[in-house]
Design a protein around this motif. Structure first.
Motif, PDB file in Angstrom:
ATOM      1  N   LEU A 130      18.050 -67.002-105.338  1.00  0.00           N
ATOM      2  CA  LEU A 130      17.622 -68.289-105.613  1.00  0.00           C
ATOM      3  C   LEU A 130      17.022 -69.137-104.373  1.00  0.00           C
ATOM      4  O   LEU A 130      16.425 -69.950-104.638  1.00  0.00           O
ATOM      5  CB  LEU A 130      19.231 -69.096-105.764  1.00  0.00           C
ATOM      6  CG  LEU A 130      19.846 -68.724-107.043  1.00  0.00           C
ATOM      7  CD1 LEU A 130      21.174 -69.255-107.174  1.00  0.00           C
ATOM      8  CD2 LEU A 130      19.132 -69.205-108.120  1.00  0.00           C
ATOM      9  N   LEU A 131      17.418 -68.557-103.071  1.00  0.00           N
ATOM     10  CA  LEU A 131      16.772 -69.098-102.040  1.00  0.00           C
ATOM     11  C   LEU A 131      15.466 -68.681-101.807  1.00  0.00           C
ATOM     12  O   LEU A 131      14.458 -69.575-101.289  1.00  0.00           O
ATOM     13  CB  LEU A 131      17.458 -68.658-100.783  1.00  0.00           C
ATOM     14  CG  LEU A 131      18.853 -69.424-100.494  1.00  0.00           C
ATOM     15  CD1 LEU A 131      19.670 -68.886 -99.475  1.00  0.00           C
ATOM     16  CD2 LEU A 131      19.051 -70.668-100.786  1.00  0.00           C
ATOM     17  N   GLN A 132      14.765 -67.666-102.369  1.00  0.00           N
ATOM     18  CA  GLN A 132      13.567 -67.182-102.311  1.00  0.00           C
ATOM     19  C   GLN A 132      12.834 -67.986-103.261  1.00  0.00           C
ATOM     20  O   GLN A 132      11.797 -68.366-103.182  1.00  0.00           O
ATOM     21  CB  GLN A 132      13.569 -65.513-102.929  1.00  0.00           C
ATOM     22  CG  GLN A 132      12.050 -65.189-102.669  1.00  0.00           C
ATOM     23  CD  GLN A 132      11.266 -65.271-101.401  1.00  0.00           C
ATOM     24  OE1 GLN A 132      12.020 -65.037-100.549  1.00  0.00           O
ATOM     25  NE2 GLN A 132      10.148 -65.415-101.286  1.00  0.00           N
ATOM     26  N   THR A 133      13.465 -68.488-104.636  1.00  0.00           N
ATOM     27  CA  THR A 133      12.776 -69.255-105.366  1.00  0.00           C
ATOM     28  C   THR A 133      12.554 -70.638-104.879  1.00  0.00           C
ATOM     29  O   THR A 133      11.583 -71.218-104.794  1.00  0.00           O
ATOM     30  CB  THR A 133      13.546 -69.236-106.674  1.00  0.00           C
ATOM     31  OG1 THR A 133      13.499 -68.234-107.303  1.00  0.00           O
ATOM     32  CG2 THR A 133      13.079 -70.174-107.577  1.00  0.00           C
ATOM     33  N   GLN A 134      13.489 -71.018-104.249  1.00  0.00           N
ATOM     34  CA  GLN A 134      13.450 -72.308-103.679  1.00  0.00           C
ATOM     35  C   GLN A 134      12.261 -72.485-102.436  1.00  0.00           C
ATOM     36  O   GLN A 134      11.430 -73.413-102.527  1.00  0.00           O
ATOM     37  CB  GLN A 134      14.667 -72.756-102.819  1.00  0.00           C
ATOM     38  CG  GLN A 134      14.760 -74.113-102.029  1.00  0.00           C
ATOM     39  CD  GLN A 134      15.925 -74.102-101.110  1.00  0.00           C
ATOM     40  OE1 GLN A 134      16.673 -75.132-101.414  1.00  0.00           O
ATOM     41  NE2 GLN A 134      15.897 -73.692 -99.941  1.00  0.00           N
ATOM     42  N   LYS A 135      12.243 -71.402-101.667  1.00  0.00           N
ATOM     43  CA  LYS A 135      11.341 -71.458-100.798  1.00  0.00           C
ATOM     44  C   LYS A 135       9.731 -71.336-101.239  1.00  0.00           C
ATOM     45  O   LYS A 135       9.019 -72.138-100.944  1.00  0.00           O
ATOM     46  CB  LYS A 135      11.591 -69.993 -99.932  1.00  0.00           C
ATOM     47  CG  LYS A 135      10.294 -69.749 -98.839  1.00  0.00           C
ATOM     48  CD  LYS A 135      10.619 -68.662 -98.121  1.00  0.00           C
ATOM     49  CE  LYS A 135       9.464 -68.218 -96.860  1.00  0.00           C
ATOM     50  NZ  LYS A 135       9.543 -66.827 -96.237  1.00  0.00           N
ATOM     51  N   GLU A 136       9.570 -70.526-102.377  1.00  0.00           N
ATOM     52  CA  GLU A 136       8.193 -70.407-103.009  1.00  0.00           C
ATOM     53  C   GLU A 136       8.010 -71.830-103.696  1.00  0.00           C
ATOM     54  O   GLU A 136       6.673 -72.450-103.758  1.00  0.00           O
ATOM     55  CB  GLU A 136       8.274 -69.277-104.266  1.00  0.00           C
ATOM     56  CG  GLU A 136       8.313 -68.078-103.631  1.00  0.00           C
ATOM     57  CD  GLU A 136       8.765 -66.883-104.558  1.00  0.00           C
ATOM     58  OE1 GLU A 136       8.852 -67.306-105.913  1.00  0.00           O
ATOM     59  OE2 GLU A 136       8.817 -65.606-104.267  1.00  0.00           O
ATOM     60  N   VAL A 137       8.851 -72.598-104.448  1.00  0.00           N
ATOM     61  CA  VAL A 137       8.641 -73.949-105.025  1.00  0.00           C
ATOM     62  C   VAL A 137       8.403 -74.768-103.976  1.00  0.00           C
ATOM     63  O   VAL A 137       7.393 -75.559-104.163  1.00  0.00           O
ATOM     64  CB  VAL A 137       9.814 -74.075-105.736  1.00  0.00           C
ATOM     65  CG1 VAL A 137       9.847 -75.801-106.286  1.00  0.00           C
ATOM     66  CG2 VAL A 137      10.147 -73.283-107.112  1.00  0.00           C
ATOM     67  N   PHE A 138       8.962 -75.082-102.800  1.00  0.00           N
ATOM     68  CA  PHE A 138       8.746 -76.042-101.916  1.00  0.00           C
ATOM     69  C   PHE A 138       7.460 -75.603-101.272  1.00  0.00           C
ATOM     70  O   PHE A 138       6.751 -76.664-100.950  1.00  0.00           O
ATOM     71  CB  PHE A 138       9.822 -75.660-100.617  1.00  0.00           C
ATOM     72  CG  PHE A 138      11.035 -76.564-100.969  1.00  0.00           C
ATOM     73  CD1 PHE A 138      11.564 -76.608-102.133  1.00  0.00           C
ATOM     74  CD2 PHE A 138      11.540 -77.459-100.090  1.00  0.00           C
ATOM     75  CE1 PHE A 138      12.919 -77.391-102.412  1.00  0.00           C
ATOM     76  CE2 PHE A 138      12.827 -78.297-100.345  1.00  0.00           C
ATOM     77  CZ  PHE A 138      13.179 -78.078-101.561  1.00  0.00           C
ATOM     78  N   ALA A 139       7.001 -74.455-101.139  1.00  0.00           N
ATOM     79  CA  ALA A 139       5.677 -74.108-100.554  1.00  0.00           C
ATOM     80  C   ALA A 139       4.547 -74.576-101.563  1.00  0.00           C
ATOM     81  O   ALA A 139       3.629 -75.126-101.000  1.00  0.00           O
ATOM     82  CB  ALA A 139       5.426 -72.577-100.373  1.00  0.00           C
ATOM     83  N   ARG A 140       4.554 -74.365-102.883  1.00  0.00           N
ATOM     84  CA  ARG A 140       3.579 -74.937-103.894  1.00  0.00           C
ATOM     85  C   ARG A 140       3.824 -76.247-104.071  1.00  0.00           C
ATOM     86  O   ARG A 140       2.790 -77.056-104.105  1.00  0.00           O
ATOM     87  CB  ARG A 140       4.178 -74.137-105.027  1.00  0.00           C
ATOM     88  CG  ARG A 140       3.908 -72.792-104.962  1.00  0.00           C
ATOM     89  CD  ARG A 140       4.405 -72.260-106.451  1.00  0.00           C
ATOM     90  NE  ARG A 140       4.395 -70.698-106.507  1.00  0.00           N
ATOM     91  CZ  ARG A 140       5.178 -70.113-107.176  1.00  0.00           C
ATOM     92  NH1 ARG A 140       6.217 -70.637-107.876  1.00  0.00           N
ATOM     93  NH2 ARG A 140       5.303 -68.780-107.334  1.00  0.00           N
ATOM     94  N   SER A 141       5.109 -76.987-103.525  1.00  0.00           N
ATOM     95  CA  SER A 141       5.212 -78.395-103.847  1.00  0.00           C
ATOM     96  C   SER A 141       4.299 -79.025-102.415  1.00  0.00           C
ATOM     97  O   SER A 141       3.959 -80.224-102.756  1.00  0.00           O
ATOM     98  CB  SER A 141       6.436 -78.996-103.639  1.00  0.00           C
ATOM     99  OG  SER A 141       7.111 -78.628-102.693  1.00  0.00           O
TER     100      SER A 141
END
Length: 284
Positions: free
Chosen positions: A34-45
């Motif tokens: 879940l934290l890896q997904t958060q990291k990737e989504v924040f990077a794209r945002s």
């Protein structure tokens, strides 16, 4: 919104009022994902989002987008499978003649995997492949290079989900092109299309696959039998329509078949397409 750092792990994690040791625990692994997904989504945002171009359009209107789920639904006998074949043909030959494939034009040459559950193996499915071949390159007896096709007809209902998964994993290894997977008919892959314990794993698998692999699903499904109800059948039909980015329905209109866009998440709905069934060629 505050981002939780990926290395924020203690000896004990508090979740919903319960403590759990994170060392080598399932809880730890879930939180890592879940934290890896958060990291990737924040990077794209933090960057400008470039939205994907459509795979298939009619005129200026998008019909099918990559890495999405599209639903083709209709009452029995309104040629849902014929439309799926036409979509497949358009994808197997980029920018082909607009007079073919009901005017559908693909902007990217793809591989197509057709998984059938209804047609017999002696005539009907082979003829469907001939129709796709004819529309793709005018030779009905030479299947397109990037077309894969099989049937789950001989698999038990209990084994179909796993059989489909194995076939798709194999096909994904065989092609580097974007893969469009046609499931015809979706409800036949489930043991019980009204039971969430059977429908949810199938829907979760479709959603997961479009996010982890370079592929798109086009799923064919029957509508409820009542003439006053156009909803796709069962709990599976309800949930797949919720998850779909595109929903295409077929309806009778005078002596024609009206192909209509019921839902298009990423663009304006395309205008109705009117077609007739050609008895001699067995297609729209």
């Amino acid at each position: 919104m505050k981002e939780i750092p990926l290395d924020t792990f203690g000896d004990v994690l508090l979740l919903n009022g319960h403590t759990a040791k994170t060392e080598q625990s399932d809880t730890h692994k879930v939180l890592q994902r879940l934290l890896q997904t958060q990291k990737e989504v924040f990077a794209r945002s933090k960057k400008e989002i470039t939205f994907a171009s459509p795979l298939v359009s009619i005129g200026e209107s998008p019909v099918l987008y990559p890495n999405t789920i599209a639903v083709v639904s209709a009452k029995t006998g309104l040629h849902k499978s014929r439309l799926a074949e036409i979509i497949a043909s358009s994808l197997l030959k980029r920018n082909q003649d607009e007079s073919k494939c009901l005017g559908l034009i693909a902007h990217r040459e793809c591989a197509v995997a057709l998984i059938d559950t209804e047609r017999n193996l002696s005539e009907q499915l082979p003829y469907a492949i001939q129709c796709i071949s004819r529309l793709t390159h005018d030779d009905p007896y030479e299947p397109p290079e990037n077309l894969y096709a099989t049937s789950l007809l001989e698999e038990s209902r209990e084994n179909r989900f796993e059989a489909m998964r194995i076939f798709l994993e194999t096909v994904k290894e065989m092609t580097k092109k974007h893969l469009v997977i046609i499931l015809d008919v979706l409800t036949d892959i489930c043991v019980n299309f009204n039971e969430p314990r059977y429908t949810s794993p199938l829907i979760d698998m479709l959603n997961s696959t479009i996010n982890t692999a370079d592929c798109t699903f086009v799923v064919v499904i029957h509508q409820n039998p009542s003439q006053f109800d156009s909803k796709a059948r069962g709990h599976l039909g309800t949930e797949i329509e919720n998850k779909a980015s595109t929903i295409i329905t077929l309806n009778t209109k005078d002596d024609s078949i009206s192909i209509e866009c019921k839902k298009q998440r990423s663009a304006k709905k395309f205008e109705n397409i009117y077609a007739r069934f050609d008895e001699s060629r067995k297609t729209l």
